[in-house]
Design an enzyme around this catalytic site. Structure first.
Site, PDB file in Angstrom:
ATOM      1  N   ASP A   9       0.875  -1.158   0.000  1.00 50.72           N
ATOM      2  CA  ASP A   9       0.000   0.000   0.000  1.00 50.72           C
ATOM      3  C   ASP A   9       0.923   1.221   0.000  1.00 50.72           C
ATOM      4  O   ASP A   9       2.139   1.096   0.203  1.00 50.72           O
ATOM      5  CB  ASP A   9      -0.896  -0.039   1.239  1.00 50.72           C
ATOM      6  N   ASP A  11      -0.175   5.082   1.064  1.00 49.37           N
ATOM      7  CA  ASP A  11      -0.458   6.017   2.161  1.00 49.37           C
ATOM      8  C   ASP A  11      -0.390   5.320   3.512  1.00 49.37           C
ATOM      9  O   ASP A  11      -0.974   4.245   3.695  1.00 49.37           O
ATOM     10  CB  ASP A  11      -1.842   6.648   1.992  1.00 49.37           C
TER      11      ASP A  11
END
Length: 271
Positions: A9, A11
């Site tokens: 991922d 963020d």
């Protein structure tokens, strides 16, 4: 090759904040963002916010400069460089957008470490405004997953990756609730690395029986580096041992070909 695919991922995993919130807050549009948030999906709202930023005289260069100041743990970049140097195939699956991610990766000097980026497409139009679009066009169809936001189901990307590899092990790193669905698609022999005390970690703690992959938590960039590199070295050793054993015993195997649902293409990273 290490025979390992590492899916990040972006963020609050590679960087320490939400890149959308970071840009909006740093350029002084938090109140408007919060006012509009209940009225439209997040992805549509970010496209609208780019329109507002542009109308108030903020240029694409202003946005890029804000992105270059994004907070990141000092061990995150070395962790990524080391994982890449060990031969792992690094990929990104993120609900941010391509311009934000590429700008930050280029600034950090780690763009070349990733083989592909799966995220919401974006481009700068003829007026100089950043446009942001959904990874999955939810205005024309529903992706069929009730766990995920309408613009992106990360498990659809994970299933495509799984269909494209044979014996590679998957390591998935994430923090948010949108990372729970892809974590459910990981199998025995795979690994999930949830960030401790974040939504993904909390969902896994409440539903441990739903996860087939081995779970390894982390709290910050230092722990991310330690855990990730330990797992890569562990898997590499296991693969080397298996390869050595296979040379001693003839094996005749047939691999069943898996078909993947048509998905938006990942953005290849130029090298």
């Amino acid at each position: 090759m290490a025979g390992i695919v590492v899916v990040f991922d972006f963020d609050k995993t590679i960087i320490d904040v939400d890149s959308d919130n970071w840009v909006v807050d740093e350029l002084g549009f938090t109140d408007l963002f919060n006012h509009l948030l209940p009225t439209m999906p997040w992805n549509s709202l970010m496209d609208r916010m780019m329109k507002e930023l542009h109308s108030q005289g903020n240029t694409i260069d202003d946005i890029a400069e804000v992105l270059k100041r994004v907070p990141i743990h000092p061990r995150a970049v070395p962790a990524i460089k080391s994982a890449h140097a060990l031969g792992s195939d690094l990929r990104i699956v993120s609900d941010a957008n391509l311009f934000f991610i590429e700008t930050i990766l280029k600034h950090l000097g780690i763009m070349e470490c990733f083989s592909e980026i799966n995220t919401n497409p974006s481009f700068v139009d003829e007026e100089g405004r950043l446009r942001i679009f959904p990874h999955h066009d939810f205005t024309s169809s529903f992706h069929g997953c009730s766990l995920c936001p309408p613009n992106m189901c990360k498990s659809m990307v994970i299933k495509r990756i799984q269909a494209s590899i044979s014996t590679e092990k998957l390591i998935y790193l994430g923090d948010g609730s949108g990372d729970f669905c892809p974590s459910l698609k990981l199998g025995n022999g795979d690994y999930v690395m949830p960030r401790k005390n974040f939504p993904l970690w909390e969902l896994i703690c409440r539903n441990p029986g739903m996860i087939k992959a081995e779970i390894h938590e982390w709290s910050d960039g230092e722990e991310l580096e330690d855990v990730l590199l330990h797992l890569i070295k562990k898997i590499s050793e296991e693969n080397n041992n298996s390869a050595a054993a296979a040379m001693l015993i003839p094996v005749d195997c047939k691999f069943e070909t898996m078909s993947a649902q048509a998905l938006p293409q990942a953005f290849p990273v130029p090298h």
